[in-house]
Design a protein around this motif. Structure first.
Motif, PDB file in Angstrom:
ATOM      1  N   LEU A 102     -45.972   5.647 -50.844  1.00 65.23           N
ATOM      2  CA  LEU A 102     -45.930   5.948 -52.274  1.00 65.23           C
ATOM      3  C   LEU A 102     -44.568   5.614 -52.861  1.00 65.23           C
ATOM      4  N   HIS A 103     -44.574   4.748 -53.850  1.00 68.15           N
ATOM      5  CA  HIS A 103     -43.312   4.353 -54.492  1.00 68.15           C
ATOM      6  C   HIS A 103     -43.397   4.475 -56.011  1.00 68.15           C
ATOM      7  N   LYS A 104     -44.512   4.965 -56.513  1.00 69.86           N
ATOM      8  CA  LYS A 104     -44.673   5.164 -57.948  1.00 69.86           C
ATOM      9  C   LYS A 104     -44.104   6.521 -58.361  1.00 69.86           C
ATOM     10  N   THR A 105     -44.017   6.705 -59.667  1.00 64.74           N
ATOM     11  CA  THR A 105     -43.721   8.027 -60.193  1.00 64.74           C
ATOM     12  C   THR A 105     -45.014   8.615 -60.755  1.00 64.74           C
ATOM     13  N   TYR A 106     -45.098   9.935 -60.778  1.00 66.67           N
ATOM     14  CA  TYR A 106     -46.296  10.618 -61.257  1.00 66.67           C
ATOM     15  C   TYR A 106     -45.905  11.722 -62.224  1.00 66.67           C
ATOM     16  N   ASP A 107     -46.810  12.020 -63.133  1.00 68.92           N
ATOM     17  CA  ASP A 107     -46.589  13.126 -64.065  1.00 68.92           C
ATOM     18  C   ASP A 107     -47.026  14.452 -63.471  1.00 68.92           C
ATOM     19  N   LEU A 108     -47.989  14.387 -62.552  1.00 69.11           N
ATOM     20  CA  LEU A 108     -48.546  15.609 -61.981  1.00 69.11           C
ATOM     21  C   LEU A 108     -49.194  15.288 -60.641  1.00 69.11           C
ATOM     22  N   ILE A 109     -49.011  16.181 -59.684  1.00 67.10           N
ATOM     23  CA  ILE A 109     -49.663  16.051 -58.379  1.00 67.10           C
ATOM     24  C   ILE A 109     -50.566  17.262 -58.170  1.00 67.10           C
ATOM     25  N   HIS A 110     -51.804  17.003 -57.777  1.00 61.67           N
ATOM     26  CA  HIS A 110     -52.747  18.067 -57.443  1.00 61.67           C
ATOM     27  C   HIS A 110     -53.082  17.929 -55.960  1.00 61.67           C
ATOM     28  N   ALA A 111     -52.651  18.903 -55.164  1.00 63.42           N
ATOM     29  CA  ALA A 111     -52.857  18.860 -53.711  1.00 63.42           C
ATOM     30  C   ALA A 111     -54.027  19.760 -53.322  1.00 63.42           C
ATOM     31  N   HIS A 112     -54.744  19.341 -52.277  1.00 64.96           N
ATOM     32  CA  HIS A 112     -55.957  20.047 -51.862  1.00 64.96           C
ATOM     33  C   HIS A 112     -55.880  20.518 -50.410  1.00 64.96           C
ATOM     34  N   HIS A 113     -54.704  20.560 -49.857  1.00 65.02           N
ATOM     35  CA  HIS A 113     -54.481  21.065 -48.504  1.00 65.02           C
ATOM     36  C   HIS A 113     -53.028  21.518 -48.435  1.00 65.02           C
ATOM     37  N   PRO A 114     -52.719  22.604 -47.710  1.00 60.19           N
ATOM     38  CA  PRO A 114     -51.324  23.063 -47.641  1.00 60.19           C
ATOM     39  C   PRO A 114     -50.348  21.993 -47.171  1.00 60.19           C
ATOM     40  N   ILE A 115     -50.726  21.222 -46.154  1.00 60.84           N
ATOM     41  CA  ILE A 115     -49.838  20.169 -45.668  1.00 60.84           C
ATOM     42  C   ILE A 115     -49.577  19.149 -46.775  1.00 60.84           C
ATOM     43  N   ALA A 116     -50.629  18.766 -47.494  1.00 62.67           N
ATOM     44  CA  ALA A 116     -50.473  17.790 -48.572  1.00 62.67           C
ATOM     45  C   ALA A 116     -49.543  18.322 -49.652  1.00 62.67           C
ATOM     46  N   GLY A 117     -49.725  19.568 -50.058  1.00 63.92           N
ATOM     47  CA  GLY A 117     -48.900  20.135 -51.115  1.00 63.92           C
ATOM     48  C   GLY A 117     -47.442  20.249 -50.723  1.00 63.92           C
ATOM     49  N   LEU A 118     -47.173  20.742 -49.523  1.00 66.79           N
ATOM     50  CA  LEU A 118     -45.788  20.917 -49.087  1.00 66.79           C
ATOM     51  C   LEU A 118     -45.086  19.573 -48.919  1.00 66.79           C
ATOM     52  N   ALA A 119     -45.805  18.593 -48.389  1.00 66.04           N
ATOM     53  CA  ALA A 119     -45.210  17.263 -48.214  1.00 66.04           C
ATOM     54  C   ALA A 119     -44.934  16.601 -49.563  1.00 66.04           C
ATOM     55  N   MET A 120     -45.859  16.723 -50.485  1.00 69.20           N
ATOM     56  CA  MET A 120     -45.669  16.116 -51.800  1.00 69.20           C
ATOM     57  C   MET A 120     -44.496  16.744 -52.543  1.00 69.20           C
ATOM     58  N   LYS A 121     -44.332  18.051 -52.426  1.00 66.80           N
ATOM     59  CA  LYS A 121     -43.210  18.706 -53.106  1.00 66.80           C
ATOM     60  C   LYS A 121     -41.882  18.301 -52.491  1.00 66.80           C
ATOM     61  N   GLU A 122     -41.886  18.047 -51.193  1.00 66.39           N
ATOM     62  CA  GLU A 122     -40.673  17.567 -50.523  1.00 66.39           C
ATOM     63  C   GLU A 122     -40.334  16.155 -51.006  1.00 66.39           C
ATOM     64  N   ALA A 123     -41.346  15.322 -51.160  1.00 61.76           N
ATOM     65  CA  ALA A 123     -41.116  13.933 -51.574  1.00 61.76           C
ATOM     66  C   ALA A 123     -40.896  13.801 -53.078  1.00 61.76           C
ATOM     67  N   TYR A 124     -41.527  14.677 -53.866  1.00 60.20           N
ATOM     68  CA  TYR A 124     -41.428  14.621 -55.325  1.00 60.20           C
ATOM     69  C   TYR A 124     -41.021  15.996 -55.867  1.00 60.20           C
ATOM     70  N   PRO A 125     -39.802  16.435 -55.607  1.00 58.93           N
ATOM     71  CA  PRO A 125     -39.408  17.798 -55.993  1.00 58.93           C
ATOM     72  C   PRO A 125     -39.420  18.058 -57.495  1.00 58.93           C
ATOM     73  N   GLU A 126     -39.292  16.993 -58.310  1.00 60.80           N
ATOM     74  CA  GLU A 126     -39.218  17.169 -59.761  1.00 60.80           C
ATOM     75  C   GLU A 126     -40.587  17.101 -60.438  1.00 60.80           C
ATOM     76  N   VAL A 127     -41.630  16.758 -59.683  1.00 62.38           N
ATOM     77  CA  VAL A 127     -42.969  16.611 -60.265  1.00 62.38           C
ATOM     78  C   VAL A 127     -43.736  17.925 -60.129  1.00 62.38           C
ATOM     79  N   SER A 128     -44.408  18.327 -61.198  1.00 65.17           N
ATOM     80  CA  SER A 128     -45.199  19.564 -61.154  1.00 65.17           C
ATOM     81  C   SER A 128     -46.319  19.440 -60.116  1.00 65.17           C
ATOM     82  N   LEU A 129     -46.529  20.527 -59.374  1.00 61.56           N
ATOM     83  CA  LEU A 129     -47.530  20.545 -58.306  1.00 61.56           C
ATOM     84  C   LEU A 129     -48.568  21.626 -58.583  1.00 61.56           C
TER      85      LEU A 129
END
Length: 376
Positions: free
Chosen positions: A86-113
């Protein structure tokens, strides 16, 4: 709005998430919305090596457990895959598994989760006899809920009962919102039919948590009373051979068909009469909504999300868990009375269309997503 749906399993895998998220994309295909799906391929294993530090607890207290170390390594792998792909920017991330959510917040700390918790991994492991309640694994997995609460901008779950389950593990359970899974009605095409012998069907992973042993014992009770039926078991899992052996021991193997894993069971469901699944735990129980949309009569256990979908005697029948005799009695009612069976199925279908449609879930999610567009 650039929106990323972060799954754990690939979209084609069975389960509640896969019954909804892949079908949402076409509903978001407009100039206003740009939605992507992301997941971890099965081939990605033991790639990640980053140090893992959580904000709310020290996971290394539980590292003596192989289950915990495997979970942490999977998190590392997911994070490695995110940073690689993933090299794009996003306005919002919606995660559907704890691992997915925690990893996404680590990679995109400024994006709302937004984090949806669809089910409880620890409950499944306990019911399947893989971990002990209160043990290291149980403590670790329930600690993740508070970590998710700290990292996510919004927590969602799929039923009131599962919100209640989460209550002891987080600080502000009142802030959890509920959006049930939604189902695309176009996938379900009820077929008018008359089966001379009532056809029972269940669809699930073959693990102890699903209670198929109870179902087989209930079918033994039916046969003992002289009732004709055929039981179709769609799904596979680690205890399939045990269940086949039990069916043989009970003398009901000739009435029971084990299909194994099937990618689209909704294509077969409309030809059956009664859907039955005596689960020991269900956060929502997507397969009940799918069976209802296929116009089957529903029989399930009075637990979790099943009891929220079924009003006993109105749009299905509820029985206590681990009770083969009560389950057999419920099945007997719908086997012997086709008119009653039809009425239950009709009412279940109407409820599923009004409360669990994909359109309704998408509309609720769009309203939620737009709140974060305003805030960003």
């Amino acid at each position: 709005m650039r929106l990323l749906q972060a799954l754990f399993f690939p979209p084609e895998q069975p389960g509640g998430v896969s019954s909804m998220i892949p079908y949402m994309q076409e509903r978001f295909s407009s100039p206003r919305w740009e939605m992507e799906l992301f997941s971890l391929p099965k081939r990605i294993r033991n790639k990640g090596s980053e140090e893992v530090v959580f904000d709310t607890f020290d996971w290394t207290l539980y590292q003596d457990s192989p289950v915990v170390t495997k979970y942490i390594q999977t998190y590392r792998d997911y994070l490695w895959w995110v940073k690689l792909r993933l090299h794009k920017t996003y306005d919002l991330i919606h995660a559907h598994h704890p691992i997915a959510g925690l990893a996404m917040k680590e990679a995109y700390p400024e994006v709302s989760l937004i984090q949806t918790i669809h089910s409880s991994y620890e409950r499944e492991l306990i019911l399947n006899g893989r971990i002990k309640e209160g043990g290291l694994e149980h403590q670790f997995l329930t600690s993740l809920y508070k970590e998710l609460e700290a990292k996510a901008d919004c927590l969602l779950t799929v039923s009131e009962s599962f919100k209640d389950y989460l209550r002891p593990y987080i600080q502000h359970p009142e802030k959890i919102d509920i959006i049930p899974n939604g189902f695309d009605e176009k996938r379900f095409k009820p077929v008018p039919h008359e089966n001379e012998v009532p056809q029972l069907v269940t669809v699930c992973r073959l693990v102890p948590a699903k209670g198929i042993d109870t179902l087989l014992r209930a079918c033994y009770e039916l046969k003992k009373k002289g009732h004709d039926y055929v039981l179709h078991i769609i799904g596979d899992g680690p205890i399939r051979s045990e269940l086949e052996k039990l069916a043989q021991e009970l003398g009901i193997y000739n009435e029971t068909i084990f299909y194994g894993y099937t990618l689209h069971p909704e294509e077969f469901m409309p030809f059956f009469d009664i859907f039955v699944l005596p689960s020991r735990a269900e956060a929502f129980g997507s397969v009940f909504a799918e069976a209802a949309l296929s116009s089957l009569a529903l029989v399930g256990t009075d637990i979790g999300g099943i009891a929220e979908q079924i009003e006993d005697g109105v749009n299905g029948l509820l029985v206590p868990e681990n009770n083969p005799v009560a389950l057999a009695d419920a099945l007997e009612k719908v086997i012997l009375d086709p008119a009653y069976r039809y009425e239950l199925a009709r009412t279940a279908s109407e409820k599923a269309k009004s409360e669990y449609s994909l359109s309704r879930s998408v509309n609720l999610l769009k309203k939620l997503y737009l709140q974060y567009e305003v805030c960003s």
